[in-house]
Motif scaffolding. Structure first.
Motif, PDB file in Angstrom:
ATOM      1  N   SER A 195      -9.702  14.243 -27.508  1.00 26.91           N
ATOM      2  CA  SER A 195      -8.414  14.497 -27.510  1.00 26.91           C
ATOM      3  C   SER A 195      -7.631  13.425 -26.625  1.00 26.91           C
ATOM      4  CB  SER A 195      -7.981  15.897 -27.139  1.00 26.91           C
ATOM      5  OG  SER A 195      -8.447  16.830 -28.301  1.00 26.91           O
ATOM      6  N   ILE A 196      -8.486  12.463 -25.785  1.00 26.34           N
ATOM      7  CA  ILE A 196      -7.822  11.630 -24.930  1.00 26.34           C
ATOM      8  C   ILE A 196      -7.038  10.428 -25.615  1.00 26.34           C
ATOM      9  CG2 ILE A 196      -8.341   9.994 -23.200  1.00 26.34           C
ATOM     10  CD1 ILE A 196     -10.515  11.852 -22.181  1.00 26.34           C
ATOM     11  N   LEU A 197      -6.143  10.102 -25.361  1.00 25.94           N
ATOM     12  CA  LEU A 197      -5.221   9.321 -25.984  1.00 25.94           C
ATOM     13  C   LEU A 197      -4.957   7.856 -25.479  1.00 25.94           C
ATOM     14  CD1 LEU A 197      -1.915  11.505 -26.697  1.00 25.94           C
ATOM     15  CD2 LEU A 197      -3.622  11.128 -28.205  1.00 25.94           C
ATOM     16  N   ASN A 198      -5.101   7.758 -24.039  1.00 22.87           N
ATOM     17  CA  ASN A 198      -5.256   6.571 -23.273  1.00 22.87           C
ATOM     18  C   ASN A 198      -3.778   5.890 -23.689  1.00 22.87           C
ATOM     19  OD1 ASN A 198      -7.819   6.683 -21.872  1.00 22.87           O
ATOM     20  ND2 ASN A 198      -8.685   6.560 -23.661  1.00 22.87           N
ATOM     21  N   ASP A 199      -2.929   6.608 -23.600  1.00 18.66           N
ATOM     22  CA  ASP A 199      -1.327   6.135 -24.129  1.00 18.66           C
ATOM     23  C   ASP A 199      -0.774   5.565 -22.948  1.00 18.66           C
ATOM     24  OD1 ASP A 199      -1.074   8.500 -23.109  1.00 18.66           O
ATOM     25  OD2 ASP A 199       0.556   9.130 -24.305  1.00 18.66           O
ATOM     26  N   ARG A 200      -0.795   5.993 -21.818  1.00 22.94           N
ATOM     27  CA  ARG A 200      -0.146   5.690 -20.524  1.00 22.94           C
ATOM     28  C   ARG A 200      -0.921   6.014 -19.208  1.00 22.94           C
ATOM     29  NH1 ARG A 200       4.885   9.335 -19.349  1.00 22.94           N
ATOM     30  NH2 ARG A 200       4.234  11.149 -20.988  1.00 22.94           N
ATOM     31  N   PRO A 201      -0.646   5.549 -18.148  1.00 20.86           N
ATOM     32  CA  PRO A 201      -1.348   6.172 -17.043  1.00 20.86           C
ATOM     33  C   PRO A 201      -1.264   7.538 -16.589  1.00 20.86           C
ATOM     34  CG  PRO A 201      -0.293   3.942 -16.594  1.00 20.86           C
ATOM     35  CD  PRO A 201       0.307   4.477 -17.820  1.00 20.86           C
ATOM     36  N   LEU A 202      -2.249   8.033 -16.083  1.00 24.70           N
ATOM     37  CA  LEU A 202      -2.003   9.607 -15.466  1.00 24.70           C
ATOM     38  C   LEU A 202      -1.097   9.755 -14.480  1.00 24.70           C
ATOM     39  CD1 LEU A 202      -5.921  10.738 -15.296  1.00 24.70           C
ATOM     40  CD2 LEU A 202      -4.287  10.538 -17.228  1.00 24.70           C
ATOM     41  N   ILE A 203      -0.726   8.729 -13.707  1.00 24.17           N
ATOM     42  CA  ILE A 203       0.404   8.798 -12.637  1.00 24.17           C
ATOM     43  C   ILE A 203       1.530   8.487 -13.264  1.00 24.17           C
ATOM     44  CG2 ILE A 203       0.958   8.044 -10.310  1.00 24.17           C
ATOM     45  CD1 ILE A 203      -1.916   8.268  -9.555  1.00 24.17           C
ATOM     46  N   GLY A 204       2.646   9.262 -13.162  1.00 26.75           N
ATOM     47  CA  GLY A 204       3.703   8.728 -13.454  1.00 26.75           C
ATOM     48  C   GLY A 204       4.705   8.352 -12.594  1.00 26.75           C
ATOM     49  N   PRO A 205       5.926   7.821 -12.921  1.00 28.76           N
ATOM     50  CA  PRO A 205       6.737   7.151 -12.164  1.00 28.76           C
ATOM     51  C   PRO A 205       7.312   8.291 -11.050  1.00 28.76           C
ATOM     52  CG  PRO A 205       8.099   7.670 -14.023  1.00 28.76           C
ATOM     53  CD  PRO A 205       6.592   7.900 -14.284  1.00 28.76           C
ATOM     54  N   TYR A 206       7.627   7.627  -9.907  1.00 32.28           N
ATOM     55  CA  TYR A 206       7.856   8.587  -8.641  1.00 32.28           C
ATOM     56  C   TYR A 206       9.325   8.908  -8.592  1.00 32.28           C
ATOM     57  CZ  TYR A 206       2.943   8.568  -7.065  1.00 32.28           C
ATOM     58  OH  TYR A 206       1.781   8.533  -7.044  1.00 32.28           O
ATOM     59  N   GLY A 207       9.924  10.069  -8.095  1.00 28.76           N
ATOM     60  CA  GLY A 207      11.181  10.099  -7.712  1.00 28.76           C
ATOM     61  C   GLY A 207      12.145  10.431  -9.026  1.00 28.76           C
ATOM     62  N   VAL A 208      11.735  10.686 -10.135  1.00 35.02           N
ATOM     63  CA  VAL A 208      12.475  10.931 -11.103  1.00 35.02           C
ATOM     64  C   VAL A 208      12.160  12.081 -11.930  1.00 35.02           C
ATOM     65  CG1 VAL A 208      13.392   8.824 -11.596  1.00 35.02           C
ATOM     66  CG2 VAL A 208      11.071   9.355 -12.520  1.00 35.02           C
ATOM     67  N   ASN A 209      11.381  12.990 -11.405  1.00 35.63           N
ATOM     68  CA  ASN A 209      10.832  14.236 -12.492  1.00 35.63           C
ATOM     69  C   ASN A 209      10.224  14.038 -13.400  1.00 35.63           C
ATOM     70  OD1 ASN A 209      10.626  17.045 -12.203  1.00 35.63           O
ATOM     71  ND2 ASN A 209      12.121  17.275 -13.654  1.00 35.63           N
ATOM     72  N   GLN A 210       9.339  12.927 -13.254  1.00 37.02           N
ATOM     73  CA  GLN A 210       8.625  12.540 -14.757  1.00 37.02           C
ATOM     74  C   GLN A 210       6.952  12.526 -14.378  1.00 37.02           C
ATOM     75  OE1 GLN A 210      10.001  11.991 -17.454  1.00 37.02           O
ATOM     76  NE2 GLN A 210       8.371  11.143 -18.899  1.00 37.02           N
ATOM     77  N   GLU A 211       6.099  13.059 -15.103  1.00 39.31           N
ATOM     78  CA  GLU A 211       4.829  13.279 -15.245  1.00 39.31           C
ATOM     79  C   GLU A 211       4.303  12.052 -15.862  1.00 39.31           C
ATOM     80  OE1 GLU A 211       3.771  16.607 -17.214  1.00 39.31           O
ATOM     81  OE2 GLU A 211       4.598  18.237 -15.902  1.00 39.31           O
ATOM     82  N   GLY A 212       2.947  11.797 -15.587  1.00 36.25           N
ATOM     83  CA  GLY A 212       2.395  10.752 -16.175  1.00 36.25           C
ATOM     84  C   GLY A 212       1.867  11.255 -17.455  1.00 36.25           C
ATOM     85  N   SER A 213       0.698  10.693 -18.305  1.00 36.71           N
ATOM     86  CA  SER A 213       0.202  11.041 -19.346  1.00 36.71           C
ATOM     87  C   SER A 213      -0.374  12.415 -19.510  1.00 36.71           C
ATOM     88  CB  SER A 213      -1.037   9.910 -19.931  1.00 36.71           C
ATOM     89  OG  SER A 213      -1.247  10.469 -20.879  1.00 36.71           O
ATOM     90  N   VAL A 214      -0.202  12.947 -20.626  1.00 35.23           N
ATOM     91  CA  VAL A 214      -0.730  14.456 -20.886  1.00 35.23           C
ATOM     92  C   VAL A 214      -2.318  14.266 -20.797  1.00 35.23           C
ATOM     93  CG1 VAL A 214      -1.182  14.156 -23.519  1.00 35.23           C
ATOM     94  CG2 VAL A 214      -0.626  16.138 -22.339  1.00 35.23           C
ATOM     95  N   ASP A 215      -2.879  13.194 -20.729  1.00 42.50           N
ATOM     96  CA  ASP A 215      -4.247  12.944 -20.608  1.00 42.50           C
ATOM     97  C   ASP A 215      -4.729  13.395 -19.267  1.00 42.50           C
ATOM     98  OD1 ASP A 215      -4.730  11.780 -23.060  1.00 42.50           O
ATOM     99  OD2 ASP A 215      -4.833   9.451 -22.209  1.00 42.50           O
ATOM    100  N   MET A 216      -3.741  13.801 -18.248  1.00 41.26           N
ATOM    101  CA  MET A 216      -4.000  14.303 -16.958  1.00 41.26           C
ATOM    102  C   MET A 216      -4.998  15.455 -17.012  1.00 41.26           C
ATOM    103  SD  MET A 216      -0.743  16.550 -15.959  1.00 41.26           S
ATOM    104  CE  MET A 216       0.569  15.235 -16.539  1.00 41.26           C
ATOM    105  N   TYR A 217      -4.994  16.179 -18.236  1.00 39.23           N
ATOM    106  CA  TYR A 217      -5.718  17.113 -18.443  1.00 39.23           C
ATOM    107  C   TYR A 217      -7.373  16.993 -18.679  1.00 39.23           C
ATOM    108  CZ  TYR A 217      -1.388  19.997 -19.221  1.00 39.23           C
ATOM    109  OH  TYR A 217      -0.549  20.989 -18.898  1.00 39.23           O
TER     110      TYR A 217
END
Length: 597
Positions: free
Chosen positions: A426-448
């Protein structure tokens, strides 16, 4: 909380590949049906509460996700939330008192309260005591923000209270917990059944607060007024219920531990209470489950999994962090959420994730996903908390890995490895696990799933389960009730493991490429290197020659050899516990290696 959705099925099927060279797999056509079913039922997706992936961010995103000057000078110490919901009109009336201390001089405050809720008035108590009198506070509305201007400037160490009176129709959750808001449902007997799910969306969807993970209050109180035919449950300890006359009662709950704003929620329904005690590492833990009355017998039998889970997690992570507030599962009108000391449970009293195993191995059907996963969050997310949700892989990756830990406790190491490896599809590798800071935005759902596989890879690199277990225990001891960051925990793990893991973290957290181990045999020597990775990437890996364990090899982006001779037909494979891929280089790629040696 694990999210689930139904997109990207074709990508998973067409993109299916061997996870590691030398792995035994079923023929592809036997796999397709399994992959399709698991994708439909269990593919994680981004939290709908935060919306689709954004390429640009607004001023509102920055106000919500950063600590600006109107947030920076004061620290919340306590929330006291009083709420009266009206099921018929789907509206609420509320009063929230925010107790805070000034950490530097300041006069203007940012208070978050999402529209369409309406503020009636604000009162300010400078001394920190309501008994010392109050003054009205001035405020202006700016979308989901209240700019509060105090009459006087507060200095460092000054304590004060701000009370907000408000009412209105809060956002209703359309598909909780993935789409957040207030939940208005009925149980199977037609009784009102209400709660809130607001992670990502924010607690300010139903009460005014400083809606940022970096500022947890030291404690909180909930006063929930409901029809006297219903029961209201909150976080922490039950304190009392007051009969108000006229058909309503007010239930009061007290939280003595630091708590995330999104974890503080009410549950309202036709509940009954099931109680037991657990003798754990920090003494006696009170366990109180609140379930719909007609499910009491079912819950009594099913929740016997809780002590087994606590035994396992206390052994691997250290003491349950909230003995003072107790532990409880509360039957919820949605699948589940990690609400601290009051975990939302809606998995229908079945094992697995709604009766399915996310890994496809069958091991996940031996335990209830919501009990195990959401309880894991008590250690990772509720006790250890990241300042910015960009680092939420710490919450979700370690909690997802707690599923593997519990499988190991229950079924053994082999089953645990198989469960963890099974999540990779189920891993997508679509974007980094760490998201952009300071804008209330998570990284990829691959964080799980990818986050859990990163942790498992580090465990394999450490090659010492006792030390790895000790690292998890020390992490929870050192960062208990702490606000931290990915970089801080990365440094801790490198120091504790006595290995520089910085290249590993950068590759798996900040890059989407999965390293490929290229290897080949030239003149009976084994050559190897990493490709499809960041510059200067280095990571040891365990290799096998046929059935023979060759041990750990230090591998970089440059071709290297161990210098040993490999006789006969060489079949090199990698340890499946590393989340990598591998390929054998052909002769033309190796012909210039070892010249002159």
């Amino acid at each position: 909380m694990e999210r689930s959705c139904l997109p990207r099925i074709e990508r998973i099927i067409t993109g299916w590949r061997l996870p590691l060279l030398g792995a035994d797999i079923l023929p592809l056509m036997r796999r397709v049906a399994i992959v399709l079913l698991m994708a439909l039922l269990h593919l994680p997706c981004a939290r709908a509460q935060l919306g689709a992936r954004q390429k640009s961010f607004t001023r509102a995103d920055t106000l919500r996700g950063s600590i600006g000057p109107e947030r920076a000078w004061w620290d919340v110490t306590h929330y006291e939330v009083s709420v009266t919901p009206d099921f018929g009109s789907k509206s609420i009336r509320g009063t929230t008192t925010i107790t805070f201390v000034a950490t530097s001089s300041g006069q203007r405050m940012q208070i978050d309260l999402q529209q369409p809720l309406v503020v009636d008035s604000l009162q300010f108590h400078q001394s920190g005591s309501v008994a010392d009198g109050s003054r009205r506070a001035r405020f202006t509305r700016d979308d989901n923000v209240l700019w509060v201007d105090l009459m006087d400037t507060l200095g460092p160490g000054d304590q004060a209270l701000l009370t907000v009176f408000y009412h209105g129709t809060p956002r209703s959750a359309r598909q909780p917990p993935w789409d957040g808001g207030w939940i208005w449902k009925q149980d199977s007997e037609g009784n009102p059944w209400m709660s809130v799910a607001c992670q990502g969306l924010g607690a300010s969807v139903w009460y005014p607060c400083k809606d940022h993970q970096s500022d947890e209050p030291d404690g909180a109180a909930l006063h929930i007024t409901v029809p006297d035919t219903l029961v209201a449950v909150g976080n922490g300890r039950f304190r009392n219920v007051k009969d108000n006359g006229q058909g309503t009662s007010t239930w009061t709950w007290d939280v003595r531990s630091p708590i995330n704003t999104y974890n503080l929620v009410p549950y309202i329904g036709k509940y009954t209470r099931l109680s037991e005690r657990y003798n754990g590492l920090s003494g006696t833990l009170d366990i109180d489950h609140w379930v719909l009355s007609y499910n009491a017998d079912k819950a009594l039998a099913h929740f016997t999994q809780v002590p087994e889970m606590l035994d396992c997690f206390e052994a691997w992570f250290g003491p349950y962090p909230f003995y003072e507030d107790g532990y409880k599962l509360v039957e919820s009108p949605h699948l589940g959420m990690e609400h601290q000391s009051a975990i939302a449970y809606g998995n229908g009293y079945v094992n697995g994730y709604r009766g399915m195993d996310r890994s496809g191995t069958g091991h996940g059907l031996e335990w209830d996903y919501i009990i195990v996963h959401e309880s894991g969050h008590e250690w990772f997310g509720n006790s250890i908390t990241t300042a910015d949700i960009a680092d939420m892989w710490i919450h979700e990756g370690f909690t997802c890995y707690s599923e593997t830990i519990f499988t190991e406790c229950q079924q053994g190491r082999t089953a645990a490895n198989e469960y963890l490896i099974g999540l990779r599809k189920s891993i997508l590798n679509d974007r980094p696990l760490i998201g952009p800071y300071g804008v209330n935005q998570e990284g990829s759902v691959d964080m799980y799933n990818k986050g859990a596989n990163l942790i498992h890879t580090i465990r394999a690199i450490m090659n010492d389960d006792q030390r790895f277990q000790g690292m998890l225990i020390e992490m929870n001891r050192r960062f208990r009730d702490a606000i931290t960051s990915s970089s801080e925990l990365e440094s801790f793990m490198s120091r504790f493991s006595e290995r520089d893991l910085s290249h590993v973290f950068d590759q798996y957290l900040r890059d989407t490429r999965i390293p490929v181990l290229e290897w080949g045999i030239r003149k009976k020597k084994l050559w190897y290197r990493w490709t499809n990775c960041a510059d200067h990437f280095e990571m040891p890996v365990r290799l096998y020659h046929g059935d023979k364990d060759l041990g750990l090899f230090a591998v970089s982006k440059h071709w290297n050899t161990d210098g040993k001779k490999y006789r006969g037909r060489s079949r090199i494979s990698t340890d499946l516990n590393w989340y990598i891929t591998a390929r054998q280089a052909d002769g033309s790629e190796l012909k210039n290696l070892g010249s002159g040696r």
